[in-house]
Motif scaffolding. Structure first.
Motif, PDB file in Angstrom:
ATOM      1  N   LEU A 242      -3.796  -1.713   1.616  1.00 50.86           N
ATOM      2  CA  LEU A 242      -4.397  -0.866   2.746  1.00 50.86           C
ATOM      3  C   LEU A 242      -5.048  -1.518   3.702  1.00 50.86           C
ATOM      4  O   LEU A 242      -5.687  -2.787   3.519  1.00 50.86           O
ATOM      5  N   VAL A 243      -5.077  -0.945   4.967  1.00 50.89           N
ATOM      6  CA  VAL A 243      -6.009  -1.722   6.174  1.00 50.89           C
ATOM      7  C   VAL A 243      -7.010  -1.041   6.067  1.00 50.89           C
ATOM      8  O   VAL A 243      -7.552  -0.295   5.404  1.00 50.89           O
ATOM      9  N   ASP A 244      -8.106  -1.993   6.455  1.00 50.69           N
ATOM     10  CA  ASP A 244      -9.498  -1.775   6.499  1.00 50.69           C
ATOM     11  C   ASP A 244     -10.122  -0.273   6.687  1.00 50.69           C
ATOM     12  O   ASP A 244      -9.392   0.083   8.033  1.00 50.69           O
TER      13      ASP A 244
ATOM     14  N   PRO B 186     -13.266   6.902  -0.036  1.00 48.24           N
ATOM     15  CA  PRO B 186     -14.283   6.684   1.206  1.00 48.24           C
ATOM     16  C   PRO B 186     -13.515   7.229   2.155  1.00 48.24           C
ATOM     17  O   PRO B 186     -14.401   8.006   2.958  1.00 48.24           O
ATOM     18  N   GLN B 187     -12.471   7.313   2.514  1.00 51.00           N
ATOM     19  CA  GLN B 187     -11.677   7.709   3.582  1.00 51.00           C
ATOM     20  C   GLN B 187     -11.817   9.330   3.481  1.00 51.00           C
ATOM     21  O   GLN B 187     -11.976  10.006   4.493  1.00 51.00           O
ATOM     22  N   ALA B 188     -11.680   9.730   2.325  1.00 47.59           N
ATOM     23  CA  ALA B 188     -11.761  11.365   2.153  1.00 47.59           C
ATOM     24  C   ALA B 188     -13.079  11.997   2.206  1.00 47.59           C
ATOM     25  O   ALA B 188     -13.321  12.594   3.251  1.00 47.59           O
TER      26      ALA B 188
ATOM     27  N   ASP C 196      -0.862  12.822   7.595  1.00 50.59           N
ATOM     28  CA  ASP C 196       0.203  12.110   6.683  1.00 50.59           C
ATOM     29  C   ASP C 196      -0.232  10.971   6.609  1.00 50.59           C
ATOM     30  O   ASP C 196      -0.206   9.906   7.511  1.00 50.59           O
ATOM     31  N   GLY C 197      -0.382  10.666   5.461  1.00 47.74           N
ATOM     32  CA  GLY C 197      -0.772   9.156   4.989  1.00 47.74           C
ATOM     33  C   GLY C 197      -2.275   8.779   5.103  1.00 47.74           C
ATOM     34  O   GLY C 197      -2.731   7.594   5.025  1.00 47.74           O
ATOM     35  N   PHE C 198      -3.121   9.830   5.369  1.00 50.17           N
ATOM     36  CA  PHE C 198      -4.506   9.762   5.458  1.00 50.17           C
ATOM     37  C   PHE C 198      -5.191  11.035   4.765  1.00 50.17           C
ATOM     38  O   PHE C 198      -4.658  12.155   5.432  1.00 50.17           O
ATOM     39  N   PRO C 199      -6.303  11.159   4.255  1.00 53.71           N
ATOM     40  CA  PRO C 199      -6.845   9.831   3.628  1.00 53.71           C
ATOM     41  C   PRO C 199      -5.888   9.010   2.416  1.00 53.71           C
ATOM     42  O   PRO C 199      -5.176   9.838   1.810  1.00 53.71           O
TER      43      PRO C 199
ATOM     44  N   GLN D  57      15.382  -1.948   8.768  1.00 55.44           N
ATOM     45  CA  GLN D  57      14.486  -1.608   7.507  1.00 55.44           C
ATOM     46  C   GLN D  57      13.004  -1.904   7.903  1.00 55.44           C
ATOM     47  O   GLN D  57      12.540  -3.021   8.634  1.00 55.44           O
ATOM     48  N   ARG D  58      11.942  -1.031   7.412  1.00 60.74           N
ATOM     49  CA  ARG D  58      10.534  -1.496   7.708  1.00 60.74           C
ATOM     50  C   ARG D  58      10.347  -2.797   6.870  1.00 60.74           C
ATOM     51  O   ARG D  58      10.694  -2.763   5.762  1.00 60.74           O
ATOM     52  N   PRO D  59       9.662  -3.861   7.469  1.00 61.83           N
ATOM     53  CA  PRO D  59       9.312  -4.829   6.897  1.00 61.83           C
ATOM     54  C   PRO D  59       8.647  -4.481   5.378  1.00 61.83           C
ATOM     55  O   PRO D  59       8.881  -5.200   4.416  1.00 61.83           O
ATOM     56  N   ASP D  60       7.729  -3.444   5.202  1.00 61.36           N
ATOM     57  CA  ASP D  60       7.345  -3.200   3.937  1.00 61.36           C
ATOM     58  C   ASP D  60       7.949  -2.618   2.876  1.00 61.36           C
ATOM     59  O   ASP D  60       7.705  -1.832   2.005  1.00 61.36           O
ATOM     60  N   ASP D  61       9.164  -2.016   3.525  1.00 59.55           N
ATOM     61  CA  ASP D  61      10.231  -1.421   2.332  1.00 59.55           C
ATOM     62  C   ASP D  61      10.973  -2.496   1.832  1.00 59.55           C
ATOM     63  O   ASP D  61      11.786  -2.058   1.111  1.00 59.55           O
TER      64      ASP D  61
HETATM   65  P1  AMP Z   1       2.817   4.602   5.814  1.00 55.05           P
HETATM   66  O1  AMP Z   1       3.743   4.586   6.878  1.00 55.05           O
HETATM   67  O2  AMP Z   1       1.813   5.600   5.484  1.00 55.05           O
HETATM   68  O3  AMP Z   1       3.556   4.267   4.279  1.00 55.05           O
HETATM   69  O4  AMP Z   1       1.706   3.293   5.949  1.00 55.05           O
HETATM   70  C1  AMP Z   1       2.357   1.946   6.157  1.00 55.05           C
HETATM   71  C2  AMP Z   1       1.267   0.999   5.908  1.00 55.05           C
HETATM   72  O5  AMP Z   1       0.248   1.295   6.688  1.00 55.05           O
HETATM   73  C3  AMP Z   1       0.472   1.075   4.462  1.00 55.05           C
HETATM   74  O6  AMP Z   1       1.054   0.527   3.317  1.00 55.05           O
HETATM   75  C4  AMP Z   1      -0.869   0.505   4.812  1.00 55.05           C
HETATM   76  O7  AMP Z   1      -0.770  -0.765   4.950  1.00 55.05           O
HETATM   77  C5  AMP Z   1      -1.087   1.257   6.271  1.00 55.05           C
HETATM   78  N1  AMP Z   1      -1.784   2.243   6.162  1.00 55.05           N
HETATM   79  C6  AMP Z   1      -1.431   3.582   6.514  1.00 55.05           C
HETATM   80  N2  AMP Z   1      -2.252   4.599   6.374  1.00 55.05           N
HETATM   81  C7  AMP Z   1      -3.514   4.066   5.987  1.00 55.05           C
HETATM   82  C8  AMP Z   1      -4.557   4.652   5.430  1.00 55.05           C
HETATM   83  N3  AMP Z   1      -4.995   5.581   5.730  1.00 55.05           N
HETATM   84  N4  AMP Z   1      -5.566   3.484   4.968  1.00 55.05           N
HETATM   85  C9  AMP Z   1      -5.228   2.320   5.200  1.00 55.05           C
HETATM   86  N5  AMP Z   1      -4.086   1.915   5.199  1.00 55.05           N
HETATM   87  C10 AMP Z   1      -2.911   2.566   5.955  1.00 55.05           C
END
Ligand code: AMP
Length: 216
Positions: A58-60, A91-93, A84-87, A161-165
Motif C-alpha cells: 500500500l502507498v502511504d 485508518p483510511q476508513a 473503488d479501491g479506497f479505503p 500488462q500492469r507491472p503489478d499484475d
Molecule cells: P488498484 O488499481 O486498486 O489495484 O491499486 C493498485 C496499487 O495502487 C495498489 O496495489 C497500491 O499499491 C496502490 N493503491 C491503490 N489504492 C490505494 C489505497 N487506497 N491505499 C494505498 N495504496 C493504494
C-alpha cells in the motif's frame, strides 16, 4: 449514490464501477487509477508512490488521503461517487468517515465483492489493458481462439500488462488485502453499511446483484 466497492484485487471493482458510472452518472473514484496517472506523469507524488505499487504494497495513507480529499471536492462528486479501491485499511476508513462528515455526505453502502482466492489469481494473471483506451481484457478467461477486440480501438488493440499484475507481485497484493483490507469487512458490518455480492459470475449478473445490494 455514495458507495464504496470493497474487494480484493481482481474482484471486478473497476469493471462494475464503470457500469455504475454509465447507469447513474456519478463518478468512479479509483485511488489506483489516480496513482497510476501520477506515476505516468512523473509527478513528485507519483515518484513517491511507485516503489510501493511495484511491490504490491500500500502507498502511504497521507498520499492517498490527500488525493481523495482533492477529488471529492471536485463539483462532479457533489452528485455522489463510487469509491473503488479506497479505503484499503482501517485508518483510511476512519479518515474517510471524518471527511464525509465534514461535508455532510455520509456513505450509503459498502459493497463487498466476494470471490475465491484461486479465481482472483487467474483473473489477475490474465488481465491485460488496452494501452490506448484503458479497457480491461482477460486473456485466460476469454473463449479460446477469440482474438481480442476493443470496442473503441478495433481488432488489434495494444494490450499491456500492469507491472503489478506480474505473478510475483500478485501474491503480495493478495496478502496485503487479507491483512490490511479484510478487517474493513467487520468494520462496515458493525456499523450496518456492509452488503455482500457474489462476484464469481458474469459481469451483467454481478451488476444486477450490485444494483439490488445498493437499492438502485
Ligand atoms: P488498484 O488499481 O486498486 O489495484 O491499486 C493498485 C496499487 O495502487 C495498489 O496495489 C497500491 O499499491 C496502490 N493503491 C491503490 N489504492 C490505494 C489505497 N487506497 N491505499 C494505498 N495504496 C493504494
Amino acid at each position: 449514490m455514495r458507495i464504496v466497492l470493497l474487494g480484493a484485487p481482481g474482484s471486478g471493482k473497476g469493471t462494475q464501477s464503470q457500469l455504475l458510472v454509465k447507469a447513474y452518472g456519478v463518478p468512479q473514484i479509483s485511488t489506483g487509477d489516480l496513482l497510476r496517472e501520477a506515476v505516468a506523469k512523473g509527478t513528485p507524488l507519483g515518484l513517491r508512490a511507485k516503489a510501493a505499487m511495484d511491490q504490491g504494497q500500500l502507498v502511504d495513507d497521507s498520499i492517498v488521503l490527500g488525493m481523495i480529499r482533492e477529488r471529492l471536492a471536485r463539483p462532479d462528486a457533489a452528485a455522489g461517487f463510487i469509491l473503488d479501491g479506497f479505503p484499503r485499511n482501517i485508518p483510511q476508513a476512519v479518515a474517510l468517515e471524518g471527511l464525509l462528515a465534514e461535508i455532510g455526505r455520509p456513505l450509503e453502502a459498502v459493497v463487498l465483492m466476494n470471490l475465491d482466492l484461486g479465481v482472483l489469481f487467474k483473473r489477475l494473471t490474465g488481465r491485460r489493458t488496452c494501452e490506448d483506451c484503458g479497457r480491461v481484457f482477460n486473456v485466460l478467461t476469454s473463449p479460446p481462439g477469440t482474438p481480442p477486440h476493443c470496442e473503441r480501438c478495433g481488432d488489434m488493440p495494444r494490450l499491456v500488462q500492469r507491472p503489478d499484475d506480474r505473478e510475483e507481485v500478485i501474491g503480495k497484493r493478495l496478502e496485503v488485502f487479507e491483512a490490511q483490507t479484510k478487517p474493513l469487512v467487520k468494520h462496515y458490518a458493525d456499523n450496518g453499511l456492509l452488503r455482500v455480492v457474489d462476484a464469481d459470475a458474469e459481469v451483467q449478473t454481478v451488476f444486477e446483484s450490485l444494483r439490488r445490494a445498493v437499492g438502485a
